[in-house]
Structures are given as structure tokens and as C-alpha cells.
Design an enzyme around this catalytic site. Structure first.
Site, PDB file in Angstrom:
ATOM      1  N   TYR A   1      -0.905   9.125  12.879  1.00  0.00           N
ATOM      2  CA  TYR A   1      -0.509  10.096  11.893  1.00  0.00           C
ATOM      3  C   TYR A   1      -1.643  10.926  11.370  1.00  0.00           C
ATOM      4  CZ  TYR A   1       0.438   5.422   9.824  1.00  0.00           C
ATOM      5  OH  TYR A   1       0.496   4.111   9.501  1.00  0.00           O
TER       6      TYR A   1
ATOM      7  N   LEU B   1      -7.581  13.532  -0.436  1.00  0.00           N
ATOM      8  CA  LEU B   1      -7.546  14.793  -1.173  1.00  0.00           C
ATOM      9  C   LEU B   1      -6.481  14.830  -2.266  1.00  0.00           C
ATOM     10  CD1 LEU B   1      -8.422  17.765  -1.534  1.00  0.00           C
ATOM     11  CD2 LEU B   1      -6.774  18.362   0.273  1.00  0.00           C
TER      12      LEU B   1
ATOM     13  N   ILE C   1       1.563   3.884   2.329  1.00  0.00           N
ATOM     14  CA  ILE C   1       2.546   4.111   3.396  1.00  0.00           C
ATOM     15  C   ILE C   1       3.408   2.868   3.592  1.00  0.00           C
ATOM     16  CG2 ILE C   1       2.877   4.887   5.773  1.00  0.00           C
ATOM     17  CD1 ILE C   1      -0.043   5.959   5.636  1.00  0.00           C
TER      18      ILE C   1
ATOM     19  N   ASN D   1      -6.335  -3.010  -2.214  1.00  0.00           N
ATOM     20  CA  ASN D   1      -6.200  -1.595  -2.579  1.00  0.00           C
ATOM     21  C   ASN D   1      -4.761  -1.299  -2.981  1.00  0.00           C
ATOM     22  OD1 ASN D   1      -7.261   1.017  -2.980  1.00  0.00           O
ATOM     23  ND2 ASN D   1      -6.524   1.692  -0.982  1.00  0.00           N
TER      24      ASN D   1
ATOM     25  N   TYR E   1     -14.441   4.500  10.746  1.00  0.00           N
ATOM     26  CA  TYR E   1     -12.985   4.391  10.564  1.00  0.00           C
ATOM     27  C   TYR E   1     -12.255   4.854  11.820  1.00  0.00           C
ATOM     28  CZ  TYR E   1      -8.266   5.787   9.372  1.00  0.00           C
ATOM     29  OH  TYR E   1      -6.905   5.961   9.401  1.00  0.00           O
TER      30      TYR E   1
ATOM     31  N   ARG F   1      -5.833  20.546   7.707  1.00  0.00           N
ATOM     32  CA  ARG F   1      -5.191  19.287   8.084  1.00  0.00           C
ATOM     33  C   ARG F   1      -3.682  19.452   8.082  1.00  0.00           C
ATOM     34  NH1 ARG F   1      -9.707  18.741   9.099  1.00  0.00           N
ATOM     35  NH2 ARG F   1     -11.197  17.123   8.486  1.00  0.00           N
TER      36      ARG F   1
ATOM     37  N   ASP G   1       0.031  -8.759   1.968  1.00  0.00           N
ATOM     38  CA  ASP G   1      -0.939  -7.856   1.352  1.00  0.00           C
ATOM     39  C   ASP G   1      -1.952  -8.700   0.594  1.00  0.00           C
ATOM     40  OD1 ASP G   1      -2.174  -5.669  -0.287  1.00  0.00           O
ATOM     41  OD2 ASP G   1      -0.494  -4.512   0.506  1.00  0.00           O
TER      42      ASP G   1
ATOM     43  N   SER H   1      -4.152   6.813  13.909  1.00  0.00           N
ATOM     44  CA  SER H   1      -4.592   8.001  13.178  1.00  0.00           C
ATOM     45  C   SER H   1      -4.988   9.119  14.127  1.00  0.00           C
ATOM     46  CB  SER H   1      -5.795   7.630  12.307  1.00  0.00           C
ATOM     47  OG  SER H   1      -6.451   8.778  11.818  1.00  0.00           O
TER      48      SER H   1
ATOM     49  N   LYS I   1      -9.818   2.695  14.797  1.00  0.00           N
ATOM     50  CA  LYS I   1      -8.484   3.048  15.288  1.00  0.00           C
ATOM     51  C   LYS I   1      -8.482   3.157  16.810  1.00  0.00           C
ATOM     52  CE  LYS I   1      -6.315   2.980  11.406  1.00  0.00           C
ATOM     53  NZ  LYS I   1      -5.394   1.858  11.137  1.00  0.00           N
TER      54      LYS I   1
ATOM     55  N   GLY J   1       0.823  -1.205   0.000  1.00  0.00           N
ATOM     56  CA  GLY J   1       0.000   0.000   0.000  1.00  0.00           C
ATOM     57  C   GLY J   1       0.856   1.253   0.000  1.00  0.00           C
TER      58      GLY J   1
ATOM     59  N   PHE K   1       0.010  -2.099   8.903  1.00  0.00           N
ATOM     60  CA  PHE K   1      -0.694  -1.083   8.123  1.00  0.00           C
ATOM     61  C   PHE K   1      -2.046  -1.568   7.613  1.00  0.00           C
ATOM     62  CE2 PHE K   1       3.810   0.102   7.319  1.00  0.00           C
ATOM     63  CZ  PHE K   1       3.768   1.423   7.721  1.00  0.00           C
TER      64      PHE K   1
END
Length: 339
Positions: free
Chosen positions: A177, A200, A12, A35, A150, A231, A31, A125, A154, A10, A81
Site C-alpha cells: 500500500y 504527514l 490499519i 504503538n 524500513y 504520494r 498486539d 508497502s 518490507k 493499530g 500488520f
């Protein structure tokens, strides 16, 4: 030392694999390619000259997780991750998020609990803070009721890890993060979402390259300088390096508690419109966007206090917003030139 990186193909994860290999670690990637793409391996190899071990499996399948750890008994550390990560999608499909993000974590921890000691880095997160009372956000900020499934996964994940560490040999670092963006400076790896981007910056670069008509900016009536959400956008390479530093802290037994928490960000907030302006600057082209209504689950502003990561981990960011946007744009133009 052999390090397991789940979700290692992925965005990161792949950048962290690169940094681990550059530091001499042997990396095993898990993995399920839900995605990501196996082609990312080629990018990793082109940067590092080393091929990580790759195991395609779904961490939601308990027997597969058990078989993996039976095969690889010499894993010195795990960086986890693998998870679904889009706020909007989680609101629409909460059960997907609870299954993917919690079940997989539990199955991995069940295997690590069997070991005398284990080192675990968790991809958390800033969403756990919700709409923080005080900015910048430090690690002592209260955990607010989650504003999305989501964010809730976390929070739950952190609680599960904390509980398990109390009764096992697991030592963990929770890395909260903020907003990872950009790509490796080689443009050999970067963010490559499948379908419509939920974040974004890839939506901006895809719009810039002509794949999308325009960007929807969700709300311009927030109590911020220009009315758009703020952000903390951190270059993914800076973020990846923090994972290596955190892992080394556990391997060298420098952690002061069984579970430690660090915010990873730049300490600077940027609004959606400022990110758009940065893109226009690095790309040299005007950017089409439209203001629409606010989106459920979005907080007004979130940016990190980085003092703890700077002082305790000895880590700090190196790249600016413009540099991160430039790397993202170079990655986008490279991958589209191949199509």
C-alpha cells in the site's frame, strides 16, 4: 471462521478488524501495544457491536508465538500488520526495524508452516519500488535497492514469504500500500500515534488542533508541480476493505499463484502542499508550515496503478482526499475533546 490480525489495535489493523467483523468473521487480535492502546477495542466494539478476542503478546518472543498457535489451532487466515513503519525512524534506528519487522514474521511463518495449508496476508508497502522509473507504479515495476531500513524490511519480508510458500502449504497475498490516511466515519477509531507523529496527516491534524507549532515540509525543490513530494493517499477504510477481499480470495482458493501481489492506492498522486490545502478546506482554518531541507530516504513521487486490484480483486477506492482529510480531522477533534 477465525482470523488472526497481528497489530490489530493499530491504525490499519483496527479498521480491518471492523471490516472483518462486519463480514461475519471471528477475529483474534495480537498486539503488544507499543504503538497503540487497548482503548481501541472500545471503538471497535462501538462500531460493530462485537468484541474481538485480544491477546497481548510480543511477536518477537518465539515461545509466546508458539503458545498462541498451540492455543488457537483453528485460525483460518492471518493478516499480518504488526511492524514498525516510519521511514525516518528506521534510518536512525535500523536494528529496531530488523528485529521487529523480520523476526516476528519468521516466527509466525514457522508456525503456519506446520499446517497442511495456511492463508497469509502481508502488510507490505510501495517503498519496495524505491524511486520508480515509471508512474503510475504497477506490480511489475522493478524492486529497487531500498532507500531506508524500513523499506528493506518490507522487501526482505516479501522474499521470506515467497521462499517459504514454495516449500509449504502457505498461500499468501502481498498488499503493497501507498499512504493510508483518515479515520472511520464514526470517529470511533483512527490514527493515534504515540509521541511525535512520523506520518504527514496526523502531524497536520495535531498541528491544526494546536498540539504542534507548525509542520516542516521537507523540500520544495523536487521535480513536481509545486516542488513538494507526491504520494498516493488512500482512505484507511478503503484499504481495510481490500484486506477482507484479499483474504476471501485465499479462503475461496481463487488465487492463481502461491504468492500474489497487489498495489493498493487511489491511482492519484497528491503533493504535500495539496494535502495541506485539503486540510485547510475541510477544517476552514489556515495551516502553519515551514519549508526545510529535504529528508534522507524520501522519494520524489509514488502513486499506484490500481488496474490489477480493480480487475482481479474487484476492489476499488471510494473516498476522495477531502473525505479522508475530513474524517481525520473529525477524529482528531473528537479525541482532543476528551482530554
Amino acid at each position: 471462521m477465525k482470523i488472526l490480525v497481528t497489530g490489530g489495535l493499530g491504525f490499519i489493523g483496527s479498521h480491518t478488524v471492523v471490516e472483518l467483523q462486519n463480514e461475519g468473521y471471528e477475529v483474534v487480535i495480537i498486539d503488544n501495544l507499543s504503538n497503540s492502546s487497548e482503548d481501541v477495542l472500545k471503538g471497535i466494539v462501538s462500531i460493530t457491536g462485537k468484541t474481538p478476542i485480544f491477546e497481548k503478546l510480543d511477536l518477537r518472543e518465539k515461545a509466546s508465538v508458539q503458545s498462541f498457535f498451540a492455543k488457537y489451532t483453528d485460525i483460518a487466515g492471518v493478516i499480518h500488520f504488526a511492524a514498525s513503519k516510519a521511514v525516518g525512524e528506521s534510518v536512525q534506528n535500523p536494528l529496531l526495524y530488523y528485529e521487529n519487522n523480520i523476526t516476528a514474521l519468521v516466527y509466525i511463518l514457522q508456525e503456519l508452516e506446520k499446517k497442511d495449508e495456511a492463508n497469509f496476508i502481508f502488510s507490505s508497502s510501495c517503498t519496495v519500488y524505491g524511486q520508480a522509473d515509471v508512474l503510475p507504479i504497477d506490480e511489475n515495476a522493478p524492486i529497487k535497492p531500498a532507500m531506508s531500513p524500513y523499506g528493506n524490511t518490507k522487501q526482505i519480508g516479501e522474499e521470506v514469504i515467497t521462499d517459504v510458500s514454495k516449500v509449504s502449504g502457505i498461500n499468501a497475498i502481498l498488499l503493497r500500500y501507498f499512504n493510508p490516511i483518515g479515520a472511520h466515519p464514526s470517529a470511533a477509531i483512527g490514527e493515534l500515534p504515540i509521541g511525535v507523529p512520523q506520518n504527514l496527516v496526523p502531524f497536520i491534524t495535531q498541528t491544526g488542533i494546536g498540539l504542534r507549532k507548525e509542520l516542516m515540509v521537507y523540500g520544495d525543490d523536487y521535480p513536481t508541480a509545486d516542488g513538494t513530494c507526491v504520494r498516493d493517499y488512500i482512505h484507511v477504510v478503503d484499504l481495510a476493505k481490500a484486506h477482507v477481499v484479499a483474504l476471501q480470495r485465499l479462503l475461496e482458493k481463487k488465487n492463481l499463484e502461491k504468492v500474489e501481489t497487489f498495489n493498493l492506492g487511489t491511482g492519484v498522486g497528491s503533493s504535500v502542499l495539496e494535502v495541506i490545502k485539503s486540510f485547510e478546506k475541510v477544517s476552514g482554518k489556515p495551516f502553519p508550515y515551514k519549508i526545510v531541507d529535504r529528508r534522507e530516504g524520501d522519494v520524489t513521487a509514488a502513486y499506484a496503478s490500481t488496474d490489477k486490484a480493480n480487475n482481479v480483486l474487484g476492489w476499488r477506492t471510494q473516498s476522495t482526499l477531502d473525505e479522508a482529510m475530513d474524517s481525520a480531522w473529525k477524529w482528531e477533534t473528537k479525541i482532543r475533546s476528551k482530554e
